[in-house]
Write a protein that holds these residues in place. Structure first.
Motif, PDB file in Angstrom:
ATOM      1  N   GLY A   1       0.791  -1.171   0.001  1.00 30.64           N
ATOM      2  CA  GLY A   1       0.062  -0.012  -0.087  1.00 30.64           C
ATOM      3  C   GLY A   1       0.761   1.118  -0.074  1.00 30.64           C
ATOM      4  O   GLY A   1       0.270   2.199   0.214  1.00 30.64           O
ATOM      5  N   GLY A   2       2.176   1.275  -0.333  1.00 32.27           N
ATOM      6  CA  GLY A   2       3.137   2.336  -0.298  1.00 32.27           C
ATOM      7  C   GLY A   2       2.777   3.184  -1.417  1.00 32.27           C
ATOM      8  O   GLY A   2       2.132   3.178  -2.515  1.00 32.27           O
ATOM      9  N   LEU A   3       3.478   4.315  -1.716  1.00 34.88           N
ATOM     10  CA  LEU A   3       3.507   5.403  -2.580  1.00 34.88           C
ATOM     11  C   LEU A   3       4.847   5.363  -2.945  1.00 34.88           C
ATOM     12  O   LEU A   3       5.993   5.537  -2.324  1.00 34.88           O
ATOM     13  CB  LEU A   3       2.906   6.807  -2.130  1.00 34.88           C
ATOM     14  N   LEU A   4       5.033   5.635  -4.259  1.00 38.18           N
ATOM     15  CA  LEU A   4       6.296   5.614  -5.027  1.00 38.18           C
ATOM     16  C   LEU A   4       6.215   6.577  -6.258  1.00 38.18           C
ATOM     17  O   LEU A   4       5.159   6.935  -6.958  1.00 38.18           O
ATOM     18  CB  LEU A   4       6.589   4.051  -5.746  1.00 38.18           C
ATOM     19  N   GLY A   5       7.472   7.150  -6.284  1.00 37.87           N
ATOM     20  CA  GLY A   5       7.680   7.945  -7.356  1.00 37.87           C
ATOM     21  C   GLY A   5       8.365   7.116  -8.545  1.00 37.87           C
ATOM     22  O   GLY A   5       9.170   6.428  -8.227  1.00 37.87           O
ATOM     23  N   ILE A   6       7.761   7.159  -9.745  1.00 42.86           N
ATOM     24  CA  ILE A   6       8.036   6.083 -10.604  1.00 42.86           C
ATOM     25  C   ILE A   6       8.538   6.925 -12.011  1.00 42.86           C
ATOM     26  O   ILE A   6       7.803   7.768 -12.468  1.00 42.86           O
ATOM     27  CB  ILE A   6       7.037   5.060 -10.945  1.00 42.86           C
ATOM     28  N   PRO A   7       9.587   6.696 -12.708  1.00 49.16           N
ATOM     29  CA  PRO A   7       9.938   6.984 -13.929  1.00 49.16           C
ATOM     30  C   PRO A   7       9.268   6.478 -14.928  1.00 49.16           C
ATOM     31  O   PRO A   7       8.892   5.285 -14.963  1.00 49.16           O
ATOM     32  CB  PRO A   7      11.612   6.623 -13.903  1.00 49.16           C
ATOM     33  N   THR A   8       8.554   7.352 -16.039  1.00 47.41           N
ATOM     34  CA  THR A   8       8.025   6.818 -17.077  1.00 47.41           C
ATOM     35  C   THR A   8       8.769   7.762 -18.127  1.00 47.41           C
ATOM     36  O   THR A   8       9.637   8.577 -17.989  1.00 47.41           O
ATOM     37  CB  THR A   8       6.434   6.875 -17.156  1.00 47.41           C
ATOM     38  N   GLU A   9       8.231   7.283 -19.639  1.00 47.40           N
ATOM     39  CA  GLU A   9       8.793   8.112 -20.798  1.00 47.40           C
ATOM     40  C   GLU A   9       8.328   9.519 -20.817  1.00 47.40           C
ATOM     41  O   GLU A   9       8.725  10.464 -21.355  1.00 47.40           O
ATOM     42  CB  GLU A   9       8.803   7.230 -21.928  1.00 47.40           C
ATOM     43  N   THR A  10       7.202   9.683 -20.127  1.00 48.17           N
ATOM     44  CA  THR A  10       6.418  10.936 -20.127  1.00 48.17           C
ATOM     45  C   THR A  10       7.051  11.835 -19.092  1.00 48.17           C
ATOM     46  O   THR A  10       7.613  13.072 -19.216  1.00 48.17           O
ATOM     47  CB  THR A  10       4.964  10.823 -20.306  1.00 48.17           C
ATOM     48  N   VAL A  11       6.462  11.643 -17.815  1.00 50.29           N
ATOM     49  CA  VAL A  11       6.681  12.516 -16.557  1.00 50.29           C
ATOM     50  C   VAL A  11       7.037  11.397 -15.488  1.00 50.29           C
ATOM     51  O   VAL A  11       6.695  10.402 -15.737  1.00 50.29           O
ATOM     52  CB  VAL A  11       5.682  13.595 -16.579  1.00 50.29           C
TER      53      VAL A  11
ATOM     54  N   VAL B   1      -6.514   3.907 -19.059  1.00 54.78           N
ATOM     55  CA  VAL B   1      -5.418   2.736 -19.072  1.00 54.78           C
ATOM     56  C   VAL B   1      -4.192   3.071 -20.096  1.00 54.78           C
ATOM     57  O   VAL B   1      -4.459   3.560 -21.205  1.00 54.78           O
ATOM     58  CB  VAL B   1      -5.733   1.414 -19.493  1.00 54.78           C
ATOM     59  N   ARG B   2      -2.973   2.815 -19.603  1.00 61.55           N
ATOM     60  CA  ARG B   2      -1.974   3.112 -20.488  1.00 61.55           C
ATOM     61  C   ARG B   2      -0.876   1.934 -20.170  1.00 61.55           C
ATOM     62  O   ARG B   2      -0.755   1.600 -19.127  1.00 61.55           O
ATOM     63  CB  ARG B   2      -1.351   4.397 -20.904  1.00 61.55           C
ATOM     64  N   MET B   3       0.121   1.804 -21.238  1.00 58.72           N
ATOM     65  CA  MET B   3       1.237   1.009 -20.908  1.00 58.72           C
ATOM     66  C   MET B   3       2.490   1.825 -21.170  1.00 58.72           C
ATOM     67  O   MET B   3       2.835   2.127 -22.303  1.00 58.72           O
ATOM     68  CB  MET B   3       1.439  -0.450 -22.087  1.00 58.72           C
ATOM     69  N   PRO B   4       3.284   2.103 -20.131  1.00 62.61           N
ATOM     70  CA  PRO B   4       4.339   3.192 -20.426  1.00 62.61           C
ATOM     71  C   PRO B   4       5.516   2.312 -20.941  1.00 62.61           C
ATOM     72  O   PRO B   4       5.700   1.322 -20.976  1.00 62.61           O
ATOM     73  CB  PRO B   4       4.609   3.361 -18.918  1.00 62.61           C
ATOM     74  N   ASP B   5       6.214   3.324 -21.717  1.00 59.70           N
ATOM     75  CA  ASP B   5       7.564   2.823 -22.179  1.00 59.70           C
ATOM     76  C   ASP B   5       8.992   3.288 -21.638  1.00 59.70           C
ATOM     77  O   ASP B   5       9.492   4.043 -21.964  1.00 59.70           O
ATOM     78  CB  ASP B   5       7.648   3.918 -23.855  1.00 59.70           C
ATOM     79  N   ASN B   6       8.890   2.376 -20.334  1.00 59.22           N
ATOM     80  CA  ASN B   6       9.991   2.639 -19.540  1.00 59.22           C
ATOM     81  C   ASN B   6      10.158   1.218 -18.896  1.00 59.22           C
ATOM     82  O   ASN B   6       9.166   0.814 -18.260  1.00 59.22           O
ATOM     83  CB  ASN B   6       9.638   3.706 -18.444  1.00 59.22           C
ATOM     84  N   ARG B   7      11.358   0.903 -19.069  1.00 62.17           N
ATOM     85  CA  ARG B   7      11.712  -0.436 -18.515  1.00 62.17           C
ATOM     86  C   ARG B   7      11.415  -0.898 -17.229  1.00 62.17           C
ATOM     87  O   ARG B   7      11.093  -1.953 -16.893  1.00 62.17           O
ATOM     88  CB  ARG B   7      13.090  -0.789 -18.801  1.00 62.17           C
ATOM     89  N   THR B   8      11.912   0.110 -16.403  1.00 58.56           N
ATOM     90  CA  THR B   8      11.943   0.192 -14.767  1.00 58.56           C
ATOM     91  C   THR B   8      10.278   0.156 -14.514  1.00 58.56           C
ATOM     92  O   THR B   8       9.877  -0.704 -13.454  1.00 58.56           O
ATOM     93  CB  THR B   8      12.438   1.415 -14.081  1.00 58.56           C
ATOM     94  N   ALA B   9       9.647   0.956 -15.118  1.00 57.36           N
ATOM     95  CA  ALA B   9       7.967   0.969 -14.496  1.00 57.36           C
ATOM     96  C   ALA B   9       7.578  -0.366 -15.097  1.00 57.36           C
ATOM     97  O   ALA B   9       6.794  -0.980 -14.416  1.00 57.36           O
ATOM     98  CB  ALA B   9       7.415   2.113 -15.307  1.00 57.36           C
ATOM     99  N   LEU B  10       8.102  -1.152 -16.122  1.00 58.04           N
ATOM    100  CA  LEU B  10       7.194  -2.227 -16.671  1.00 58.04           C
ATOM    101  C   LEU B  10       7.599  -3.355 -15.744  1.00 58.04           C
ATOM    102  O   LEU B  10       6.689  -4.087 -15.233  1.00 58.04           O
ATOM    103  CB  LEU B  10       7.517  -2.383 -18.249  1.00 58.04           C
ATOM    104  N   ALA B  11       8.919  -3.185 -15.362  1.00 60.03           N
ATOM    105  CA  ALA B  11       9.354  -4.387 -14.593  1.00 60.03           C
ATOM    106  C   ALA B  11       8.662  -4.199 -13.297  1.00 60.03           C
ATOM    107  O   ALA B  11       8.348  -5.184 -12.671  1.00 60.03           O
ATOM    108  CB  ALA B  11      11.096  -4.184 -14.268  1.00 60.03           C
ATOM    109  N   LEU B  12       8.500  -3.136 -12.592  1.00 57.92           N
ATOM    110  CA  LEU B  12       7.884  -2.759 -11.169  1.00 57.92           C
ATOM    111  C   LEU B  12       6.437  -3.204 -11.415  1.00 57.92           C
ATOM    112  O   LEU B  12       5.906  -3.883 -10.601  1.00 57.92           O
ATOM    113  CB  LEU B  12       7.755  -1.385 -11.359  1.00 57.92           C
ATOM    114  N   ILE B  13       5.706  -3.017 -12.399  1.00 56.76           N
ATOM    115  CA  ILE B  13       4.492  -3.388 -12.534  1.00 56.76           C
ATOM    116  C   ILE B  13       4.184  -4.899 -12.523  1.00 56.76           C
ATOM    117  O   ILE B  13       3.399  -5.751 -11.609  1.00 56.76           O
ATOM    118  CB  ILE B  13       3.657  -2.831 -13.740  1.00 56.76           C
TER     119      ILE B  13
END
Ligand code: AMP
Ligand code: MG
Length: 204
Positions: free
Chosen positions: A25-35, A119-131
Motif C-alpha cells: 500500500g505504499g506510494l512510489l515516485g516512478i519514472p516513465t517516458e512522459t513524466v 489505461v496505458r502501457m508506459p515505455d519505460n523498462r523500470t516501470a514495466l518491470a515494477l508493474i
C-alpha cells in the motif's frame, strides 16, 4: 515519513523491493517516458486515496492506471473493443492513454466515481518491470503537488514529495516530458480528450 531514493541501475534489488512496498500500500515516485508518476496499487482503495492527499488533488479528477501489456486490458475493462487492441499494437508501449468501460475490479477511487477507466502501457523498462513484479496495475498521476509543473527528474519529485511518499525510483530524466494523449473509445469512436505527443493524424 522518510522518503528513500532507489537506484535501479546500480541496485539489482531495487525493483523487487519497490514492488513489495507497492503491494503493502505504499506510494512510489516512478519514472516513465512522459513524466514521473506518483504511483500506488490501483486495486487498493486506501493507497489510491493517499495519492490524492499527497498531491492535494481533487478526488473527482480520475487517475490513469498503468499496465505492462495489452493483454491486461481485459482484466480492468469490460467488453474491450477491437480498436483498443489495434491502437495498443501500434502505440504501446507509449504515451497513449485509452478510456473505456471499467470492470468491477477497479475501485471508484481511481476513476473519480466514473464507470470508465483510463489505461496505458508506459515505455519505460523500470516501470514495466515494477508493474510485472508487483502483479497489480499502478494508478499514477504526475508526481508533483497539484498546480505545480510535472516532474521529469527524481530531484523534481523530491522537491515536491519528500516526506510524503515511501520511495522515489531514480530512473534518470524522462525522455518526453509531456503527458500522454488521452483518447476515449466509448460509443464506437476514438475521441481525443487530452491532446499530447500522439496526434489526431497519427491515430487516424
Ligand atoms: P493526469 O494524471 O493528471 O496526467 O491526468 C489524468 C487525466 O486523464 C485526467 O485529468 C482526465 O483528463 C483523464 N482521464 C482519466 N480517467 C478518465 C476517465 N475515466 N474518463 C475521462 N478522462 C479520464
Ligand atoms: Mg499532472
Amino acid at each position: 515519513m522518510e522518503t528513500r531514493i532507489f537506484h535501479p541501475e546500480q541496485d539489482k534489488n531495487a525493483v523487487a523491493e519497490a514492488a513489495a512496498i507497492l503491494r503493502r500500500g505504499g506510494l512510489l515516485g516512478i519514472p516513465t517516458e512522459t513524466v514521473y508518476g506518483l504511483g500506488a496499487d490501483a486495486l487498493n482503495e486506501d493507497a489510491v486515496r493517499r495519492i490524492f492527499e499527497a498531491k492535494g488533488r481533487p478526488q473527482d479528477n480520475p487517475l490513469i492506471i498503468h499496465i505492462p501489456s495489452a493483454d491486461w486490458l481485459a482484466r480492468y475493462c469490460r467488453d474491450v473493443p477491437d480498436a483498443a487492441y489495434q491502437l495498443a499494437a501500434r502505440f504501446w508501449p507509449g504515451p497513449l492513454t485509452m478510456v473505456y468501460l471499467k470492470s468491477s475490479s477497479v475501485p471508484e477511487e481511481v476513476t473519480g466515481g466514473l464507470d470508465t477507466v483510463a489505461v496505458r502501457m508506459p515505455d519505460n523498462r523500470t516501470a514495466l518491470a515494477l508493474i510485472r513484479a508487483a502483479g497489480v496495475p499502478i494508478a499514477a498521476p504526475s508526481a508533483n503537488l497539484s498546480g505545480k509543473p510535472s516532474p521529469t527528474t527524481a530531484d523534481h519529485v523530491k522537491a515536491d514529495m519528500n516526506g510524503k511518499i515511501d520511495v522515489i525510483i531514480d530512473g534518470g530524466p524522462c525522455n518526453i516530458g509531456v503527458e500522454s494523449t488521452v483518447v476515449s473509445l466509448m460509443g464506437g469512436a476514438v475521441t481525443i480528450l487530452r491532446p499530447g505527443g500522439i496526434t489526431r493524424e497519427m491515430l487516424e
